[in-house]
Design an enzyme around this catalytic site. Structure first.
Site, PDB file in Angstrom:
ATOM      1  N   SER A  32       0.802  -1.230   0.000  1.00  0.00           N
ATOM      2  CA  SER A  32       0.000   0.000   0.000  1.00  0.00           C
ATOM      3  C   SER A  32       0.831   1.275   0.000  1.00  0.00           C
ATOM      4  CB  SER A  32      -0.938   0.020   1.214  1.00  0.00           C
ATOM      5  OG  SER A  32      -0.199  -0.066   2.423  1.00  0.00           O
ATOM      6  N   ASP A 335      -3.384   8.275   7.862  1.00  0.00           N
ATOM      7  CA  ASP A 335      -4.503   7.505   8.403  1.00  0.00           C
ATOM      8  C   ASP A 335      -4.114   6.559   9.541  1.00  0.00           C
ATOM      9  OD1 ASP A 335      -3.082   5.603   7.040  1.00  0.00           O
ATOM     10  OD2 ASP A 335      -4.661   5.072   5.622  1.00  0.00           O
ATOM     11  N   HIS A 338      -0.418   4.953   6.973  1.00  0.00           N
ATOM     12  CA  HIS A 338       0.279   5.532   5.824  1.00  0.00           C
ATOM     13  C   HIS A 338       0.589   7.008   6.051  1.00  0.00           C
ATOM     14  CE1 HIS A 338      -2.470   2.254   4.487  1.00  0.00           C
ATOM     15  NE2 HIS A 338      -1.353   1.828   3.934  1.00  0.00           N
TER      16      HIS A 338
END
Length: 362
Positions: A32, A335, A338
């Site tokens: 991610s 968040d 990240h």
């Protein structure tokens, strides 16, 4: 004041650009931290939060499948070498031109094969089964569409940059989320590092000669780890407010990775294997957040559902009960897991112009 902001913005823009058109294409593998849409296209989750605002709000003004408010390190790398943003592999259409590269990274991906996690009864925690080995297989399938002869491939790949990661963080995250201690996680490091270096080796044998292999970020500064391993003992924290043990673990992973990359360099002297020090690049703004524009600090998440670090697993960013801060550029953490676009920009700048790529990218 407006003039100051304009000058500051121009400096930031210039800081991640380069006149060296060294690479004509970038191929990226990872999770991610660099996925530009594969997870979203894969349909692994019916209604993933990364498929809607506030994800993507800063630069793209809409959700793209990136796990941030805007651009990622890989996006800034593409900009630096004047290349288009990498299209996600799973979104490629027949006849599409991808001569400038492809992104194979998938959010939630692991360095180890997913079967290992199912064997250990934690496979249900996985976001995706598209591990690093799956991504390498995707590249092999696509290779024949990139170049047809050995000579063509050699010429093309000499001007191509391969990013192998960051990957491996999820191998540890999934275990941490089911209750493993930092000491227990150490046992899996050799296997994870071996998977990363094996993927690097396979790419070299497929023709890659310019490769970047990033290490792990200082996870002890991440809101999710600060929440999961919260301690009442002040001695467990460093002067930056980060947890010492998870950061020591990240350094342990990075040390082992660098040692294995050294062996690869000896085995493949024709390949330029670059270690990207994500840990060092990020520690700069954890140590002095105000200096990098993070007036709201570097450890508290911009988007979340409350708590000391604004990370609440029952109200994560994008879910009911969460909200995003007004200006993500004043936060390093997006968040809880990240980083923000602003933080990724500083990391990219540290790789391109700073001392955090060994040997140098330029």
């Amino acid at each position: 004041m407006k003039f100051f902001h304009l000058v500051f913005a121009l400096c930031l823009l210039r800081s991640v650009s380069t006149s060296h058109l060294k690479y004509h294409a970038i191929f990226n593998f990872g999770d991610s931290l660099s996925d530009t849409g594969n997870f979203l296209v894969s349909g692994a989750l019916a209604f993933p939060v990364i498929g809607k605002l506030p994800y993507g709000e800063t630069f793209f003004r809409h959700a793209t499948g990136r796990c941030s408010d805007g651009r990622l390190v890989i996006d800034f790398m593409a900009e630096a070498f004047r290349l288009p943003y990498l299209p996600p592999y799973l979104a490629l259409k027949e006849g599409q031109n991808f001569k400038h590269g492809v992104n194979f990274a998938v959010a939630g991906a692991t360095a180890l094969r997913s079967a290992i996690f199912y064997k250990q009864k934690i496979g249900s925690r996985l976001w995706t089964n598209d591990s690093l080995s799956v991504q390498i297989d995707w590249f092999k399938k696509l290779k024949s569409s990139i170049c047809s002869t050995r000579k063509d491939c050699e010429t093309y790949f000499k001007k191509s940059l391969f990013f192998v990661g960051e990957i491996g963080g999820n191998d540890y995250n999934y275990r941490a989320f089911v209750g493993e201690s930092i000491n227990q996680l150490r046992a899996s490091v050799p296997l994870v590092v071996k998977a990363i270096t094996n993927a690097t080796r396979l790419l070299i044998e497929e023709g890659a000669v310019e490769l970047v292999v990033p290490g792990n970020f200082p996870i002890g500064c991440s809101a999710v780890y600060l929440t999961l391993f919260q301690s009442l003992n002040e001695m467990d924290y460093d002067r930056n407010g980060c947890l010492k043990a998870p950061n020591a673990f990240a350094r342990y992973h990075n040390t082992m990775l660098k040692a294995e990359l050294h062996k690869l360099r000896q085995k493949y002297p024709h390949a330029n294997i670059i270690y990207a020090d994500y840990y060092g690049a990020a520690m700069r703004f954890y140590h002095a957040p105000g200096h990098y524009g993070f007036s709201n600090g570097a450890v508290k998440a911009c988007c979340g559902g409350g708590g000391p670090y604004n990370f609440n697993n029952s109200a994560r960013c994008g879910h009911t009960g969460s909200r995003a801060c007004e200006n993500p550029s004043t936060h390093a953490n997006w968040d809880g897991i990240h980083l923000t676009e602003a933080a990724y920009r500083h990391v990219a700048n540290g790789l391109i112009h700073g001392p955090f790529a060994t040997p140098s990218l330029l």
